[in-house]
Design a protein around this motif. Structure first.
Motif, mmCIF file in Angstrom:
data_model
loop_
_atom_site.group_PDB
_atom_site.id
_atom_site.type_symbol
_atom_site.label_atom_id
_atom_site.label_comp_id
_atom_site.label_asym_id
_atom_site.label_seq_id
_atom_site.Cartn_x
_atom_site.Cartn_y
_atom_site.Cartn_z
ATOM 1 N N LYS A 1 0.775 -1.182 -0.185
ATOM 2 C CA LYS A 1 -0.035 0.171 0.018
ATOM 3 C C LYS A 1 0.801 1.076 0.037
ATOM 4 O O LYS A 1 0.623 2.061 -0.652
ATOM 5 C CB LYS A 1 -0.972 -0.132 1.013
ATOM 6 C CG LYS A 1 -1.821 -1.004 1.337
ATOM 7 C CD LYS A 1 -2.950 -0.768 0.194
ATOM 8 C CE LYS A 1 -4.278 -1.906 0.336
ATOM 9 N NZ LYS A 1 -5.147 -1.579 -0.938
ATOM 10 N N PHE A 2 1.969 1.228 0.856
ATOM 11 C CA PHE A 2 2.965 2.478 0.752
ATOM 12 C C PHE A 2 3.483 2.634 -0.536
ATOM 13 O O PHE A 2 3.555 3.978 -0.703
ATOM 14 C CB PHE A 2 3.856 2.362 1.855
ATOM 15 C CG PHE A 2 4.687 3.377 2.086
ATOM 16 C CD1 PHE A 2 4.404 4.451 2.876
ATOM 17 C CD2 PHE A 2 5.830 3.585 1.419
ATOM 18 C CE1 PHE A 2 5.219 5.588 3.071
ATOM 19 C CE2 PHE A 2 6.693 4.831 1.498
ATOM 20 C CZ PHE A 2 6.151 5.633 2.538
ATOM 21 N N ILE A 3 3.886 1.752 -1.069
ATOM 22 C CA ILE A 3 4.762 1.910 -2.545
ATOM 23 C C ILE A 3 3.558 2.373 -3.375
ATOM 24 O O ILE A 3 3.991 3.311 -4.287
ATOM 25 C CB ILE A 3 5.375 0.530 -2.679
ATOM 26 C CG1 ILE A 3 6.322 0.074 -1.981
ATOM 27 C CG2 ILE A 3 5.607 0.574 -4.473
ATOM 28 C CD1 ILE A 3 6.999 -1.281 -2.186
ATOM 29 N N ASP A 4 2.274 1.823 -3.337
ATOM 30 C CA ASP A 4 1.219 2.321 -4.510
ATOM 31 C C ASP A 4 0.634 3.729 -4.119
ATOM 32 O O ASP A 4 0.630 4.450 -5.103
ATOM 33 C CB ASP A 4 0.078 1.135 -4.429
ATOM 34 C CG ASP A 4 0.365 -0.105 -5.270
ATOM 35 O OD1 ASP A 4 1.427 0.067 -5.951
ATOM 36 O OD2 ASP A 4 -0.199 -0.835 -4.848
ATOM 37 N N MET A 5 0.798 4.100 -2.810
ATOM 38 C CA MET A 5 0.145 5.247 -2.658
ATOM 39 C C MET A 5 1.179 6.604 -2.342
ATOM 40 O O MET A 5 0.699 7.740 -2.272
ATOM 41 C CB MET A 5 -0.664 5.250 -1.154
ATOM 42 C CG MET A 5 -2.060 4.091 -1.317
ATOM 43 S SD MET A 5 -2.805 3.751 0.094
ATOM 44 C CE MET A 5 -3.365 5.426 0.580
ATOM 45 N N VAL A 6 2.329 6.123 -2.120
ATOM 46 C CA VAL A 6 3.318 7.141 -1.736
ATOM 47 C C VAL A 6 4.343 7.021 -2.782
ATOM 48 O O VAL A 6 4.924 8.194 -3.448
ATOM 49 C CB VAL A 6 3.754 7.062 -0.262
ATOM 50 C CG1 VAL A 6 5.023 8.317 -0.057
ATOM 51 C CG2 VAL A 6 2.872 7.241 0.607
ATOM 52 N N PHE A 7 5.057 6.078 -2.857
ATOM 53 C CA PHE A 7 6.501 5.837 -3.463
ATOM 54 C C PHE A 7 6.271 6.325 -4.946
ATOM 55 O O PHE A 7 6.999 7.021 -5.508
ATOM 56 C CB PHE A 7 7.127 4.551 -3.120
ATOM 57 C CG PHE A 7 8.453 4.266 -3.894
ATOM 58 C CD1 PHE A 7 9.542 4.878 -3.435
ATOM 59 C CD2 PHE A 7 8.589 3.781 -5.187
ATOM 60 C CE1 PHE A 7 10.732 4.637 -4.095
ATOM 61 C CE2 PHE A 7 9.803 3.491 -5.724
ATOM 62 C CZ PHE A 7 10.638 4.020 -5.131
ATOM 63 N N ILE A 8 5.393 5.482 -5.552
ATOM 64 C CA ILE A 8 5.184 5.469 -6.922
ATOM 65 C C ILE A 8 4.516 6.991 -7.464
ATOM 66 O O ILE A 8 5.283 7.785 -8.394
ATOM 67 C CB ILE A 8 4.309 4.331 -7.681
ATOM 68 C CG1 ILE A 8 5.061 3.027 -7.588
ATOM 69 C CG2 ILE A 8 3.760 4.610 -9.193
ATOM 70 C CD1 ILE A 8 4.314 1.974 -7.823
ATOM 71 N N PRO A 9 3.378 7.321 -6.830
ATOM 72 C CA PRO A 9 3.016 8.595 -7.265
ATOM 73 C C PRO A 9 3.986 9.950 -6.952
ATOM 74 O O PRO A 9 4.100 10.814 -7.642
ATOM 75 C CB PRO A 9 2.011 8.979 -6.302
ATOM 76 C CG PRO A 9 1.377 7.733 -5.982
ATOM 77 C CD PRO A 9 2.588 6.642 -5.850
ATOM 78 N N TYR A 10 4.909 9.775 -5.971
ATOM 79 C CA TYR A 10 5.845 10.868 -5.462
ATOM 80 C C TYR A 10 7.114 10.728 -6.702
ATOM 81 O O TYR A 10 7.573 11.781 -7.048
ATOM 82 C CB TYR A 10 6.323 10.520 -4.272
ATOM 83 C CG TYR A 10 7.311 11.745 -3.759
ATOM 84 C CD1 TYR A 10 6.723 13.320 -3.385
ATOM 85 C CD2 TYR A 10 8.844 11.780 -3.667
ATOM 86 C CE1 TYR A 10 7.667 14.348 -3.156
ATOM 87 C CE2 TYR A 10 9.398 12.888 -3.078
ATOM 88 C CZ TYR A 10 8.984 13.947 -2.819
ATOM 89 O OH TYR A 10 9.879 14.942 -2.599
#
Length: 209
Positions: free
Chosen positions: A169-178
């Motif tokens: 969830k963190f990768i999809d919601m934070v890492f990739i968009p940022y």
């Protein structure tokens, strides 16, 4: 009197394993720098050999084409890209651990060289699509594993599954968009705000307390 314990000097022949490793490393460092500066098409084997301080036969003995060298360069950089979690303090909550590990991972990924390599991957995707997809999968799995490993001690039941779910969830919601914002040249996006919003969402989903 000759010192009997002194090792004999090398008289040519094959280089030692350590010397081979140093040559390999110089080639990959040189290729990374030149590919980033000039692109794959704009970089010659001669330029890479000169920058790595090796002969062209030495370079060709390892990589017969630029595609081979490009693949080796990508794999080497992906392998070394993950941030370490060894310096995390013990006793942190799941939320604090995720915040620290996630932000550290993002800051490492958005340094000039990793960010430049990601742009290069996108440029080369039409010619190396299978490789880029494979490397993307390897990179994601490495990131999930890194975050999960840090989170497991903060969780109770079914820790591995729970930790991987949070990491995904963190990768999809934070890492990739940022990361996408940074790739597009947006240097003003607030990482802290995005992380805070994600923490609120994960709490709402009851993934973290």
């Amino acid at each position: 009197m000759t010192n009997a314990t002194q090792p004999p000097k090398r008289k040519g022949g094959r280089p030692s394993l350590s010397e081979v490793a140093k040559i390999d490393a110089r080639i990959l460092v040189a290729a990374t720098a030149l590919f980033l500066e000039h692109g794959v098409d704009g970089t010659t084997f001669e330029a890479i050999a000169n920058k790595a301080n090796v002969s062209k036969p030495t370079l060709y003995a390892r990589y017969s084409t630029k595609s081979d060298l490009f693949e080796a360069m990508i794999r080497a950089n992906v392998t070394s890209a993950m941030a370490s979690t060894a310096d995390l303090s013990e006793g942190l909550s799941t939320e604090d651990t995720l915040r620290l590990v996630g932000q550290k991972m993002i800051r490492e990924a958005t340094k000039p060289v990793p960010l430049g390599l990601m742009r290069l991957y996108i440029t080369e995707a039409p010619r190396h699509g299978v490789l880029i997809r494979e490397v993307d999968y390897i990179g994601r799995e490495a990131a999930v594993a890194m975050i999960s490993e840090a989170l497991v001690p903060t969780l109770n039941s079914d820790a591995i599954h729970h930790a991987r779910l949070i990491a995904d969830k963190f990768i999809d919601m934070v890492f990739i968009p940022y990361l996408m914002r940074m790739l597009l040249g947006d240097t003003k996006s607030s990482l802290d705000q995005r992380v805070d919003d994600t923490m609120s969402c994960l709490k709402a989903l009851q993934l973290i307390n």
